[in-house]
Design a protein around this motif. Structure first.
Motif, PDB file in Angstrom:
ATOM      1  N   HIS A 112       9.968   7.518 -10.059  1.00  0.00           N
ATOM      2  CA  HIS A 112      10.856   6.486  -9.532  1.00  0.00           C
ATOM      3  C   HIS A 112      10.820   6.402  -8.010  1.00  0.00           C
ATOM      4  O   HIS A 112      10.468   7.361  -7.326  1.00  0.00           O
ATOM      5  CB  HIS A 112      12.294   6.751  -9.996  1.00  0.00           C
ATOM      6  CG  HIS A 112      12.902   7.999  -9.414  1.00  0.00           C
ATOM      7  ND1 HIS A 112      12.796   9.237 -10.010  1.00  0.00           N
ATOM      8  CD2 HIS A 112      13.615   8.206  -8.279  1.00  0.00           C
ATOM      9  CE1 HIS A 112      13.427  10.143  -9.280  1.00  0.00           C
ATOM     10  NE2 HIS A 112      13.928   9.541  -8.214  1.00  0.00           N
ATOM     11  N   ALA A 113      11.178   5.227  -7.507  1.00  0.00           N
ATOM     12  CA  ALA A 113      11.224   4.999  -6.058  1.00  0.00           C
ATOM     13  C   ALA A 113      12.370   5.803  -5.448  1.00  0.00           C
ATOM     14  O   ALA A 113      13.492   5.798  -5.960  1.00  0.00           O
ATOM     15  CB  ALA A 113      11.401   3.514  -5.771  1.00  0.00           C
ATOM     16  N   ARG A 114      12.081   6.474  -4.336  1.00  0.00           N
ATOM     17  CA  ARG A 114      13.042   7.381  -3.721  1.00  0.00           C
ATOM     18  C   ARG A 114      13.361   6.976  -2.283  1.00  0.00           C
ATOM     19  O   ARG A 114      12.491   6.542  -1.542  1.00  0.00           O
ATOM     20  CB  ARG A 114      12.507   8.825  -3.702  1.00  0.00           C
ATOM     21  CG  ARG A 114      12.345   9.453  -5.079  1.00  0.00           C
ATOM     22  CD  ARG A 114      11.650  10.799  -4.974  1.00  0.00           C
ATOM     23  NE  ARG A 114      11.499  11.423  -6.276  1.00  0.00           N
ATOM     24  CZ  ARG A 114      12.303  12.351  -6.771  1.00  0.00           C
ATOM     25  NH1 ARG A 114      13.315  12.795  -6.038  1.00  0.00           N
ATOM     26  NH2 ARG A 114      12.102  12.864  -7.971  1.00  0.00           N
ATOM     27  N   ALA A 160      11.308  -4.713  -2.619  1.00  0.00           N
ATOM     28  CA  ALA A 160      10.037  -4.156  -2.145  1.00  0.00           C
ATOM     29  C   ALA A 160      10.170  -3.607  -0.731  1.00  0.00           C
ATOM     30  O   ALA A 160      11.093  -3.951   0.020  1.00  0.00           O
ATOM     31  CB  ALA A 160       8.960  -5.234  -2.177  1.00  0.00           C
ATOM     32  N   LEU A 161       9.200  -2.765  -0.359  1.00  0.00           N
ATOM     33  CA  LEU A 161       9.112  -2.312   1.018  1.00  0.00           C
ATOM     34  C   LEU A 161       8.954  -3.521   1.936  1.00  0.00           C
ATOM     35  O   LEU A 161       8.228  -4.464   1.631  1.00  0.00           O
ATOM     36  CB  LEU A 161       7.912  -1.382   1.196  1.00  0.00           C
ATOM     37  CG  LEU A 161       7.917  -0.084   0.386  1.00  0.00           C
ATOM     38  CD1 LEU A 161       6.616   0.677   0.605  1.00  0.00           C
ATOM     39  CD2 LEU A 161       9.102   0.784   0.768  1.00  0.00           C
ATOM     40  N   ARG A 162       9.610  -3.478   3.070  1.00  0.00           N
ATOM     41  CA  ARG A 162       9.614  -4.609   4.002  1.00  0.00           C
ATOM     42  C   ARG A 162       8.438  -4.526   4.967  1.00  0.00           C
ATOM     43  O   ARG A 162       7.982  -3.449   5.349  1.00  0.00           O
ATOM     44  CB  ARG A 162      10.906  -4.631   4.798  1.00  0.00           C
ATOM     45  CG  ARG A 162      12.162  -4.791   3.972  1.00  0.00           C
ATOM     46  CD  ARG A 162      12.246  -6.182   3.356  1.00  0.00           C
ATOM     47  NE  ARG A 162      11.933  -6.162   1.939  1.00  0.00           N
ATOM     48  CZ  ARG A 162      11.878  -7.246   1.181  1.00  0.00           C
ATOM     49  NH1 ARG A 162      12.083  -8.447   1.700  1.00  0.00           N
ATOM     50  NH2 ARG A 162      11.593  -7.145  -0.100  1.00  0.00           N
ATOM     51  N   PHE A 180      10.460  11.553   3.319  1.00  0.00           N
ATOM     52  CA  PHE A 180      10.618  10.262   3.970  1.00  0.00           C
ATOM     53  C   PHE A 180       9.736   9.177   3.367  1.00  0.00           C
ATOM     54  O   PHE A 180      10.133   8.029   3.289  1.00  0.00           O
ATOM     55  CB  PHE A 180      10.272  10.370   5.454  1.00  0.00           C
ATOM     56  CG  PHE A 180      11.311  11.069   6.275  1.00  0.00           C
ATOM     57  CD1 PHE A 180      12.628  10.683   6.195  1.00  0.00           C
ATOM     58  CD2 PHE A 180      10.964  12.099   7.123  1.00  0.00           C
ATOM     59  CE1 PHE A 180      13.595  11.318   6.973  1.00  0.00           C
ATOM     60  CE2 PHE A 180      11.910  12.730   7.896  1.00  0.00           C
ATOM     61  CZ  PHE A 180      13.231  12.344   7.820  1.00  0.00           C
ATOM     62  N   GLU A 181       8.526   9.507   2.985  1.00  0.00           N
ATOM     63  CA  GLU A 181       7.569   8.463   2.642  1.00  0.00           C
ATOM     64  C   GLU A 181       7.967   7.735   1.373  1.00  0.00           C
ATOM     65  O   GLU A 181       8.240   8.347   0.347  1.00  0.00           O
ATOM     66  CB  GLU A 181       6.173   9.065   2.449  1.00  0.00           C
ATOM     67  CG  GLU A 181       5.576   9.620   3.742  1.00  0.00           C
ATOM     68  CD  GLU A 181       5.362   8.559   4.794  1.00  0.00           C
ATOM     69  OE1 GLU A 181       5.306   7.365   4.449  1.00  0.00           O
ATOM     70  OE2 GLU A 181       5.258   8.912   5.972  1.00  0.00           O
ATOM     71  N   ALA A 182       8.028   6.418   1.442  1.00  0.00           N
ATOM     72  CA  ALA A 182       8.348   5.624   0.266  1.00  0.00           C
ATOM     73  C   ALA A 182       7.117   5.516  -0.618  1.00  0.00           C
ATOM     74  O   ALA A 182       5.985   5.466  -0.130  1.00  0.00           O
ATOM     75  CB  ALA A 182       8.802   4.223   0.694  1.00  0.00           C
ATOM     76  N   PRO A 183       7.323   5.496  -1.969  1.00  0.00           N
ATOM     77  CA  PRO A 183       6.173   5.441  -2.863  1.00  0.00           C
ATOM     78  C   PRO A 183       5.489   4.097  -2.803  1.00  0.00           C
ATOM     79  O   PRO A 183       6.130   3.060  -2.636  1.00  0.00           O
ATOM     80  CB  PRO A 183       6.806   5.670  -4.245  1.00  0.00           C
ATOM     81  CG  PRO A 183       8.205   5.185  -4.089  1.00  0.00           C
ATOM     82  CD  PRO A 183       8.597   5.493  -2.683  1.00  0.00           C
ATOM     83  N   SER A 184       4.166   4.091  -2.935  1.00  0.00           N
ATOM     84  CA  SER A 184       3.438   2.831  -2.996  1.00  0.00           C
ATOM     85  C   SER A 184       3.566   2.245  -4.386  1.00  0.00           C
ATOM     86  O   SER A 184       3.924   2.926  -5.335  1.00  0.00           O
ATOM     87  CB  SER A 184       1.964   3.051  -2.657  1.00  0.00           C
ATOM     88  OG  SER A 184       1.379   3.930  -3.597  1.00  0.00           O
ATOM     89  N   PHE A 197       5.266  -4.194 -10.867  1.00  0.00           N
ATOM     90  CA  PHE A 197       4.371  -3.053 -10.763  1.00  0.00           C
ATOM     91  C   PHE A 197       5.036  -1.742 -10.350  1.00  0.00           C
ATOM     92  O   PHE A 197       4.413  -0.688 -10.464  1.00  0.00           O
ATOM     93  CB  PHE A 197       3.242  -3.360  -9.768  1.00  0.00           C
ATOM     94  CG  PHE A 197       2.205  -4.306 -10.289  1.00  0.00           C
ATOM     95  CD1 PHE A 197       1.157  -3.857 -11.082  1.00  0.00           C
ATOM     96  CD2 PHE A 197       2.272  -5.667  -9.987  1.00  0.00           C
ATOM     97  CE1 PHE A 197       0.184  -4.728 -11.557  1.00  0.00           C
ATOM     98  CE2 PHE A 197       1.303  -6.558 -10.461  1.00  0.00           C
ATOM     99  CZ  PHE A 197       0.259  -6.079 -11.252  1.00  0.00           C
ATOM    100  N   SER A 198       6.253  -1.780  -9.843  1.00  0.00           N
ATOM    101  CA  SER A 198       6.878  -0.534  -9.388  1.00  0.00           C
ATOM    102  C   SER A 198       7.276   0.329 -10.579  1.00  0.00           C
ATOM    103  O   SER A 198       7.447  -0.158 -11.700  1.00  0.00           O
ATOM    104  CB  SER A 198       8.114  -0.845  -8.534  1.00  0.00           C
ATOM    105  OG  SER A 198       9.144  -1.409  -9.328  1.00  0.00           O
TER     106      SER A 198
END
Length: 331
Positions: free
Chosen positions: A229-231, A261-263, A11-15, A39-40
């Motif tokens: 990569h972002a998951r 980006a994360l909201r 579940f956790e999104a990458p920083s 930066f991602s």
């Protein structure tokens, strides 16, 4: 081969890449989106000999200067907001181009030479170079920007063809082939030389985005994909109630221009949050895959995105696999 990533890892999104604490502290949504672009993690590894990766910074000093610039923008984002409003963008890719152009015009790293440079022959458009930039050390770069969201719909083959667009009109291996065989080669064509942009130009791909996995389960990534990569996750409408149980304090449909980006939401700006039951009612009115985000409330009074994913119709997985295999046979 599928691997259970566990209830937290799935579940956790990458920083964002370091300095993550300062990046996470940015509050303006558009500024956070620029930071995410810069930066991602990339979606892809370098693809030699022709698929070099774009790097926004030539040195740690440039990265540090960019962080300070982002914080200044966050404190006063009015000019950035005017820039976005003037562009009148409605598509995610164009929104990303708008943000990157603003950084290249006003930021402390590479500077913009030209954007959306069209190549034509006998009145026929051959393509567009997304960005021509010059670095602080004088390197001239041709960047092709792509921001993609693909859902893994394979059966453990570990192939790039298994990553498909939510509406089954796009696929990762076909996009990469188009980048390598067409887009990155535009600045080396004879037609480009006649436009007067002095070179030589080094072509690089700037590919960002998110990859989504069924019920958050990790998959064996193809060799082309960057492991960092972002998951996200995806679930069918039938599976989603059990999948989402106890996962978040609140949910919301995520508009397309909020897919970067994360909201974050302030407590005073939480009117678009809904319960899982209300979200299920909203999804019943949707005809295709829908991006949703899960939020948790922090003690400081902010709501932070915990994860994001697509909820798809129950027949979507079968159609997605057929789409991938059919296109593989054609390619």
């Amino acid at each position: 081969m599928r691997e259970d990533a566990g209830p937290t890892a799935s579940f956790e999104a990458p920083s964002l890449a370091r300095p993550s604490a300062r990046l996470d502290a940015l509050s303006d949504a558009a500024v956070r989106d620029i930071a995410w672009l810069l930066f991602s993690p990339d979606l892809l590894r370098a693809q030699p000999p022709d698929g070099a990766l774009a790097t926004p910074f030539e040195s740690p000093d440039e990265a540090a200067a960019t962080m300070a610039w982002l914080e200044a923008q966050d404190a006063d984002p009015a000019d950035l907001h005017r820039h976005i409003a003037a562009a009148r963008v409605t598509r995610l890719g164009r929104y990303a181009e708008c943000l990157l152009a603003y950084f290249l015009k006003h930021g402390p790293a590479a500077r913009l030479i030209a954007a959306n440079v069209a190549l034509r022959r006998a009145g026929v458009t051959l393509g567009e170079c997304d960005f021509l930039v010059e670095t602080q050390t004088g390197r001239r770069l041709h960047w092709e920007l792509a921001v993609k969201c693909y859902l893994h719909a394979g059966d453990g083959r570990g192939e790039l063809a298994d990553y498909v667009g939510p509406n089954l009109q796009d696929r990762f291996d076909l996009k990469l082939a188009h980048l390598l065989d067409h887009q990155l080669r535009l600045s080396a064509r004879e037609e480009f030389a006649s436009l007067g942009h002095r070179g030589p130009w080094d072509a690089q791909m700037f590919v960002k985005g998110w990859l989504f996995y069924r019920n958050g389960c990790a998959e064996r990534d193809p060799v082309e994909i960057d492991p960092a990569h972002a998951r996200g996750w995806w679930a069918t409408r039938s599976d989603w109630p059990a999948f989402s149980a106890g996962h978040a304090d609140a949910w919301m449909l995520l508009p397309r221009l909020e897919w970067l980006a994360l909201r974050m939401r302030d407590t005073r700006d939480a009117s678009d949050f809904v319960s899982p039951q209300t979200l299920a009612q909203q999804l019943a009115r949707q005809t295709g895959p829908t991006m949703v985000a899960a939020f948790v409330e922090h003690p400081e009074g902010q709501w932070i995105e915990r994860s994001r994913g697509f909820i798809v119709p129950d027949d979507w997985p079968e159609r997605a696999q057929a789409f991938a295999r059919q296109q593989t046979r054609k390619s």
